[in-house]
Design a protein around this motif. Structure first.
Motif, PDB file in Angstrom:
ATOM      1  N   UNK A  44      -1.952  86.289  -7.015  1.00 22.51           N
ATOM      2  CA  UNK A  44      -3.388  85.997  -7.104  1.00 22.51           C
ATOM      3  C   UNK A  44      -3.798  84.702  -6.413  1.00 22.51           C
ATOM      4  N   UNK A  45      -2.910  83.709  -6.428  1.00 27.99           N
ATOM      5  CA  UNK A  45      -3.218  82.464  -5.726  1.00 27.99           C
ATOM      6  C   UNK A  45      -3.231  82.670  -4.216  1.00 27.99           C
ATOM      7  N   UNK A  46      -2.364  83.564  -3.728  1.00 26.10           N
ATOM      8  CA  UNK A  46      -2.367  83.909  -2.305  1.00 26.10           C
ATOM      9  C   UNK A  46      -3.668  84.630  -1.951  1.00 26.10           C
ATOM     10  N   UNK A  47      -4.112  85.527  -2.842  1.00 22.25           N
ATOM     11  CA  UNK A  47      -5.386  86.215  -2.637  1.00 22.25           C
ATOM     12  C   UNK A  47      -6.520  85.192  -2.559  1.00 22.25           C
ATOM     13  N   UNK A  48      -6.515  84.231  -3.468  1.00 23.35           N
ATOM     14  CA  UNK A  48      -7.548  83.190  -3.464  1.00 23.35           C
ATOM     15  C   UNK A  48      -7.493  82.357  -2.187  1.00 23.35           C
ATOM     16  N   UNK A  49      -6.286  82.107  -1.682  1.00 19.74           N
ATOM     17  CA  UNK A  49      -6.150  81.357  -0.434  1.00 19.74           C
ATOM     18  C   UNK A  49      -6.783  82.120   0.728  1.00 19.74           C
ATOM     19  N   UNK A  50      -6.528  83.419   0.802  1.00 20.74           N
ATOM     20  CA  UNK A  50      -7.157  84.226   1.848  1.00 20.74           C
ATOM     21  C   UNK A  50      -8.668  84.213   1.747  1.00 20.74           C
ATOM     22  N   UNK A  51      -9.185  84.307   0.513  1.00 17.93           N
ATOM     23  CA  UNK A  51     -10.636  84.256   0.322  1.00 17.93           C
ATOM     24  C   UNK A  51     -11.197  82.903   0.723  1.00 17.93           C
ATOM     25  N   UNK A  52     -10.460  81.825   0.429  1.00 19.35           N
ATOM     26  CA  UNK A  52     -10.911  80.477   0.787  1.00 19.35           C
ATOM     27  C   UNK A  52     -10.973  80.297   2.301  1.00 19.35           C
ATOM     28  N   UNK A  53      -9.997  80.859   3.001  1.00 21.76           N
ATOM     29  CA  UNK A  53     -10.013  80.798   4.471  1.00 21.76           C
ATOM     30  C   UNK A  53     -11.253  81.504   5.014  1.00 21.76           C
ATOM     31  N   UNK A  54     -11.567  82.680   4.447  1.00 25.46           N
ATOM     32  CA  UNK A  54     -12.755  83.423   4.891  1.00 25.46           C
ATOM     33  C   UNK A  54     -14.030  82.627   4.630  1.00 25.46           C
ATOM     34  N   UNK A  55     -14.107  81.953   3.476  1.00 28.41           N
ATOM     35  CA  UNK A  55     -15.282  81.141   3.160  1.00 28.41           C
ATOM     36  C   UNK A  55     -15.386  79.939   4.094  1.00 28.41           C
ATOM     37  N   UNK A  56     -14.244  79.305   4.354  1.00 27.52           N
ATOM     38  CA  UNK A  56     -14.224  78.112   5.191  1.00 27.52           C
ATOM     39  C   UNK A  56     -14.763  78.389   6.586  1.00 27.52           C
TER      40      UNK A  56
END
Length: 266
Positions: A44-56
């Motif tokens: 789940x933390x990896x999923x959140x990292x991918x989402x953060x990259x998309x937001x950034x």
């Protein structure tokens, strides 16, 4: 309180959550049997990292970014398991993804709130479109997990036997990791990390101490997961509590009750 109106309003979240309860408890049973809890926490933390990259970087689809991040993580995990070094990767992956996801958007208040919502889940934000693609994916994962339970049990309890029987344990291991990744990815994107982890761990943890056989344990874990989800929805509306945390609280209470009763009976 008009419960029918609430069910009509929240139906996309309820449909996805019901499917997540089935898939999460089925896969989660073998996560605990395989002692892969840290892996289930790291994804789940990896999923959140991918989402953060998309937001950034302003990408239109956080789901695709999260999918790419999960695929990279699974490839790394498969490689380190072949080298028997997954014990080094998993804790580093967990803390690294946890920190990096917030560091990427540290100075963007709106994105920070979006990421927090992504982790915690917003049941009112679940759309019928999400229900249309997430529910079938989760149900397919549940069917595969249940249908191949003997194979997962063999790989969990006796990998050497599987190797000698030429069952290609590496490929089956990769399939299980993909199932886990699918449940976590789809569930996290729709309902949040807290909901996914609550339904992945707590029902199976409440049932396994009582289980004599694996097949009934999986079925009972699914029933407990659905009960947990239903009670969580009830409490979240009657007590005005967050939905995901209500499900987690009920699941933890059922876990404690199961183990207390087990101690008294013994």
């Amino acid at each position: 309180m008009n419960w029918w109106d609430l069910i009509v309003f929240f139906w996309p979240a309820l449909v996805i959550g019901g499917a997540l309860a089935l898939a999460g408890s089925a896969v989660g049973t073998f996560v605990l049997l395989r002692r892969d809890s840290l892996l289930a926490l790291a994804i789940p933390e990896v999923v959140a990292l991918g989402a953060a990259v998309a937001m950034k970087y302003g990408w239109s689809s956080s789901f695709l970014a999260a999918l790419a991040a999960v695929l990279v993580a699974l490839v790394l995990l498969a490689w380190t398991r072949l080298r028997r070094q997954e014990g080094l990767l998993l804790p580093c992956l967990y803390i690294g993804a946890l920190c990096a996801s917030f560091l990427l958007i540290a100075n963007a208040g709106r994105h920070l709130e979006d990421l927090q919502n992504f982790l915690m889940g917003i049941d009112v934000a679940v759309t019928p479109t999400e229900a249309a693609y997430a529910t079938p994916a989760l149900l397919v994962a549940a069917v595969i997990a249940v249908g191949l339970w003997r194979r997962w049990l063999l790989l969990a309890q006796s990998p050497t036997t599987a190797q000698l029987a030429r069952l290609y344990p590496v490929l089956w291991e990769l399939l299980f990791l993909c199932l886990l990744g699918l449940v976590v990815l789809v569930g996290t994107h729709a309902m949040g990390v807290v909901m996914v982890l609550a339904l992945l761990f707590l029902p199976a943890a409440a049932v396994l101490p009582w289980a004599r056989r694996i097949a009934p344990a999986i079925v009972l874990a699914m029933i407990v997961a659905e009960l947990d989800f239903a009670l969580g929805f009830y409490l979240s509306n009657t007590m005005t509590w967050p939905f995901s945390q209500s499900v987690g609280g009920v699941g933890f209470a059922l876990f404690l009750l199961s183990h207390i009763v087990g101690l008294l009976v013994r």
